[in-house]
Structures are given as structure tokens and as C-alpha cells.
Scaffold this motif. Structure first.
Motif, mmCIF file in Angstrom:
data_model
loop_
_atom_site.group_PDB
_atom_site.id
_atom_site.type_symbol
_atom_site.label_atom_id
_atom_site.label_comp_id
_atom_site.label_asym_id
_atom_site.label_seq_id
_atom_site.Cartn_x
_atom_site.Cartn_y
_atom_site.Cartn_z
ATOM 1 N N HIS A 9 0.817 -1.225 0.000
ATOM 2 C CA HIS A 9 0.000 0.000 0.000
ATOM 3 C C HIS A 9 0.849 1.273 0.000
ATOM 4 C CE1 HIS A 9 -3.944 -1.827 0.381
ATOM 5 N NE2 HIS A 9 -3.370 -2.736 1.140
ATOM 6 N N ASP A 10 2.137 1.126 -0.285
ATOM 7 C CA ASP A 10 3.036 2.293 -0.205
ATOM 8 C C ASP A 10 3.202 3.009 -1.542
ATOM 9 O OD1 ASP A 10 3.646 2.165 2.481
ATOM 10 O OD2 ASP A 10 5.410 0.893 2.194
ATOM 11 N N VAL A 11 3.491 4.294 -1.408
ATOM 12 C CA VAL A 11 3.817 5.138 -2.561
ATOM 13 C C VAL A 11 5.240 5.663 -2.343
ATOM 14 C CG1 VAL A 11 3.201 7.249 -3.807
ATOM 15 C CG2 VAL A 11 1.393 5.789 -2.858
ATOM 16 N N GLN A 12 6.085 5.464 -3.318
ATOM 17 C CA GLN A 12 7.472 5.973 -3.228
ATOM 18 C C GLN A 12 7.567 7.271 -4.025
ATOM 19 O OE1 GLN A 12 11.041 3.280 -3.741
ATOM 20 N NE2 GLN A 12 11.214 4.455 -5.634
ATOM 21 N N PHE B 4 -2.760 6.041 -7.059
ATOM 22 C CA PHE B 4 -1.575 6.771 -7.536
ATOM 23 C C PHE B 4 -0.770 5.872 -8.454
ATOM 24 C CE2 PHE B 4 -2.710 8.493 -3.384
ATOM 25 C CZ PHE B 4 -2.754 9.856 -3.653
ATOM 26 N N LYS B 5 -0.058 6.524 -9.394
ATOM 27 C CA LYS B 5 0.807 5.755 -10.293
ATOM 28 C C LYS B 5 2.095 6.546 -10.532
ATOM 29 C CE LYS B 5 -1.331 7.593 -14.514
ATOM 30 N NZ LYS B 5 -1.634 8.845 -13.850
ATOM 31 N N ALA B 6 3.100 5.848 -11.024
ATOM 32 C CA ALA B 6 4.393 6.501 -11.299
ATOM 33 C C ALA B 6 4.162 7.723 -12.180
ATOM 34 C CB ALA B 6 5.340 5.515 -11.968
ATOM 35 N N GLY B 7 4.828 8.823 -11.820
ATOM 36 C CA GLY B 7 4.716 10.050 -12.601
ATOM 37 C C GLY B 7 3.764 11.073 -12.006
ATOM 38 N N VAL C 11 5.729 10.623 -7.990
ATOM 39 C CA VAL C 11 5.704 9.193 -7.638
ATOM 40 C C VAL C 11 6.653 8.437 -8.565
ATOM 41 C CG1 VAL C 11 4.246 7.132 -7.562
ATOM 42 C CG2 VAL C 11 3.321 9.351 -6.844
ATOM 43 N N SER C 12 7.517 7.587 -7.953
ATOM 44 C CA SER C 12 8.440 6.779 -8.774
ATOM 45 C C SER C 12 8.111 5.297 -8.724
ATOM 46 C CB SER C 12 9.893 7.010 -8.335
ATOM 47 O OG SER C 12 10.031 6.764 -6.952
ATOM 48 N N ALA C 13 7.328 4.862 -7.735
ATOM 49 C CA ALA C 13 6.921 3.450 -7.674
ATOM 50 C C ALA C 13 5.729 3.348 -6.736
ATOM 51 C CB ALA C 13 8.069 2.580 -7.162
ATOM 52 N N VAL C 14 4.887 2.354 -6.967
ATOM 53 C CA VAL C 14 3.764 2.112 -6.041
ATOM 54 C C VAL C 14 3.680 0.622 -5.743
ATOM 55 C CG1 VAL C 14 2.402 4.106 -6.781
ATOM 56 C CG2 VAL C 14 2.031 1.891 -7.878
#
Ligand code: NAP
Ligand code: ZN
Ligand code: ZN
Length: 349
Positions: free
Chosen positions: A28-31, A78-81, A68-71
Motif C-alpha cells: 500500500h506504499d507510494v514511493q 496513484f501511479k508513477a509520474g 511518484v516513482s513506484a507504487v
């Protein structure tokens, strides 16, 4: 994953470059790759152990914006970018009445973006003076401003929500006279937000030099609070006053400016207490003295969307990470219009 950061190992040491680790994103993390991070006066209070309980090393920063760079596998929102923000909260218990009401900021188990317990190394959270952060999706905010404004959006994540939330709670709007005490990072956002909500806004400053600037920010009137005649002209007239001052001072001077049933909310969090207010000033007009802490996640998103819609961002001065210590000294002198924001790309060099 090791990333570069800026922080300190002791209250009397300057901030310096250091390396920290961030967890691999869970389901469930967003990087997030941090592009910019605002400098809040709370960062200085914490890094210099002016409040109790600073953990070392201390990496401050809770006005975070980036991409965001990874999910994790179960993240759907959320998605990368994506352009996103992280404010003062990175976790909470998620089931107490405060969390269920969307007021995670008042959850007893709220995890602050820095200096709160976490299973991640080194055992306490590390903030946005760093290249990257990994946060559960529940605490990630969406940014709808144009990307060109990203740096100036960063301060909304603390200064913006800390002023928006009490303005909403105490119903600032058309027909209301609202005071703002202290024209710093929080105060300048409060002027912009109260003005956009339609209130009549009066700015109180100790700095004669901010008189014109406060009008330009949207204040209808400006009072230099060291001038007793200027203060007296506003006696018993305010519906609401938000006090953002970061130092102990005489609260009575402002309480007597409230009309019957008016409220002054304190958001400034000085290291030592204010002198006790005069009880009679409260009794005589049923005035209230209150406090307020940041805002919940849903309200923070509402504030960001309100600001995007009204074209509101902070007035900022961008700095490189190696000048954070100078920025702290200048903030103490009130020498910033009105928020320092770190260009986190400067951490790489
Ligand atoms: P800031 O940028 O340093 O602004 C504070 C302003 O207060 C100054 O610009 C100055 O305005 C005024 N001031 C400072 N010292 C003063 C003094 N001795 N006497 C009178 N006025 C003085 O700080 P900030 O980032 O806005 O933060 C303000 C406070 O709010 C800090 O204590 C911070 O920790 C706290 N805070 C609380 C919350 C919360 O959730 N409650 C959230 C964020 C921050 P003038 O020059 O106009 O007088
Ligand atoms: Zn803050
Ligand atoms: Zn909770």
C-alpha cells in the motif's frame, strides 16, 4: 535503499549532509522522489530540541512535494509520474473516532513525518530534507496545480493546512472580521486564504517593513502591533483571530480586540509558555482562547484543491540544501518573504 539527506545529530550542531535509508515500498506504499521541501519554523524548534523529545539524527521537513516513482501492488489511487504531496502526517491508528472523522491530526497515535516512532530504521521517522520518501497511500495528497508552481505549493502542506483548518472551523467568510497575528510562513498563507474565503482581513505584525507587503498579500488593513493607538482602534471588533507567533508574548493585547463570543486560536507553538492571559478579558465578553493543529488528510486535499482553484501558492525563496543553517538564522530574524523552500535536487551534489 540509501538516499541523501540533511539533518543533525544534536541540538547545538548545525544541519549537515547525511545518508538515510527508505523502506522498499510495501503493497500500500507510494514511493516519492522529493522535488522540493518547505522550511517550517517547527523544523527549527525540533532540530534545536526546543520542544521535548527530539530523536537523533533529526531530519526535518514536512512540506514535501514530488513525483511518484513506484507504487505497491495494491495501490490504486496513484501511479508513477503523479505529482503528489506529503504533509505533517505519514500514519495514524486509522480506526479511532478522530481517524474515522478524517481528523488524523488529532489521533493519539498520529505518526508525524519526522521524529515519530516507526518500525523503519533508525526507529523514528525522517522528513523531507531528503531525496525520497515512502508513505502509505492513505496519507498521500494529490497536487492539481500546474507543475511550474510545484515549489510554491510545498508550503501549503503545513503552513496552508494549519491556517485553512481553523479558518474553516471558526467559519471565516463574508461578513466576518478575521485577524492574523504574525506575518511569517503561516501568517502570509492565512492572509491569502482568509481573503479568498471572503473575510475582512486585518494583519498584525511587529515589523513596520511588512505593512505594504501584507496589503499586497490580500489584507484589507494592517496593524503594527507595537503601536497601542493602532491596536485600540480595533477593540471589541473581531470574530476570529489566528495567532501564528512562534514566541511567547502578551495574549491580552489581542484578546481585547475580540467582540462578544469571538475566538482567538493559537497555532504558534513557542518553546516556552505565553504569560497567562487575563481571565477577566475572557469572562467579560464570553471570549474563547483556543488551539488548532494542522488538519486532517481529507481537509488537506480540500485545501490543496481550493488553492489550485483560486490560484493560491506560497511566496517563496528557493534555497540549496547547504544553506539550510543560514535560512534558519534568517527565519529567526523574520528575514524571509515568506517561506524558504529547499530545491532537493541540490542534495545530490
Ligand atoms: P515564521 O515564518 O518564523 O513566522 C512567525 C512570525 O511570528 C514572524 O514572521 C513574526 O511576524 C512573528 N514573530 C516572531 N517572533 C515574534 C516575537 N518575538 N514577537 C512577536 N511576533 C513575533 O514561523 P511559521 O513557520 O509561520 O510558524 C509559526 C509558529 O507556528 C511556530 O511556532 C511553528 O512551530 C508553529 N506551527 C504550528 C503548527 C500547528 O499545527 N499548530 C503548524 C506549523 C507551525 P511579524 O514580523 O509579522 O511580527
Ligand atoms: Zn510545519
Ligand atoms: Zn486514530
Amino acid at each position: 535503499m540509501a538516499v541523501k539527506a540533511y539533518g543533525t545529530y544534536a541540538a547545538d550542531k548545525p544541519l549537515e549532509p547525511l545518508e538515510i535509508t527508505r523502506r522498499v515500498p510495501g503493497p500500500h506504499d507510494v514511493q516519492i522522489e522529493i522535488a522540493f521541501c518547505g522550511i517550517c519554523h517547527s523544523d527549527l524548534h525540533q532540530a534545536r530540541a526546543e520542544w521535548a523529545g527530539t530523536q537523533w539524527p533529526c531530519v526535518p521537513g514536512h512540506e514535501i512535494v514530488g513525483r511518484v516513482s513506484a507504487v505497491g501492488a495494491h495501490v490504486s489511487g496513484f501511479k508513477a509520474g503523479d505529482l503528489v504531496g506529503i504533509g505533517c502526517i505519514v500514519d495514524s491508528c486509522r480506526h479511532c473516532p478522530d481517524c474515522e472523522d478524517g481528523l488524523e491530526n488529532y489521533c493519539d497515535a498520529m505518526v508525524g513525518t519526522y521524529n515519530s516512532p516507526t518500525p523503519d530504521a533508525p526507529g523514528h521517522t525522517l522528513g523531507g530534507y531528503s531525496q525520497r520518501i515512502v508513505v502509505h497511500e492513505r496519507y498521500v495528497l494529490r497536487i492539481r496545480h500546474p507543475e511550474s508552481q510545484l515549489a510554491a505549493v510545498a508550503p501549503l502542506l503545513c503552513a496552508g493546512i494549519t491556517t485553512y483548518s481553523p479558518l474553516k472551523h471558526w467559519k471565516a467568510g463574508p461578513g466576518k472580521k478575521v485577524g492574523v497575528v504574525g506575518i511569517g510562513g503561516l501568517g502570509h498563507m492565512d492572509i491569502k486564504l482568509a481573503h479568498a474565503m471572503g473575510a475582512h482581513v486585518v494583519a498584525f505584525t511587529t515589523s513596520e517593513s511588512k505593512r505594504e507587503a501584507a496589503l499586497a498579500l490580500g489584507a484589507n488593513e494592517v496593524v503594527v502591533s507595537r503601536n497601542p493607538d493602532e491596536m485600540a482602534a480595533h477593540a471589541k471588533s473581531f470574530d476570529f483571530i489566528l495567532n501564528t507567533v512562534a514566541a511567547p508574548h502578551d495574549l491580552d493585547a489581542f484578546l481585547v480586540l475580540l467582540k462578544r463570543d469571538g475566538t482567538m486560536a493559537l497555532v504558534g507553538a513557542p518553546a516556552t509558555p505565553h504569560p497567562s492571559p487575563n481571565v477577566f478579558d475572557l469572562i467579560m465578553k464570553r471570549r474563547a482562547l483556543a488551539g488548532s493543529m494542522i488538519g486532517g488528510i481529507a481537509e488537506t486535499q480540500e485545501m490543496l484543491d481550493f488553492c489550485a482553484e483560486h490560484g493560491i501558492v506560497a511566496d517563496i525563496e528557493m534555497i540549496r540544501a547547504e544553506t539550510i543553517n543560514e535560512a534558519y538564522e534568517r527565519m529567526l530574524k523574520g528575514d524571509v518573504k515568506y517561506r524558504f523552500v529547499i530545491d532537493n535536487a541540490s542534495l545530490a551534489s
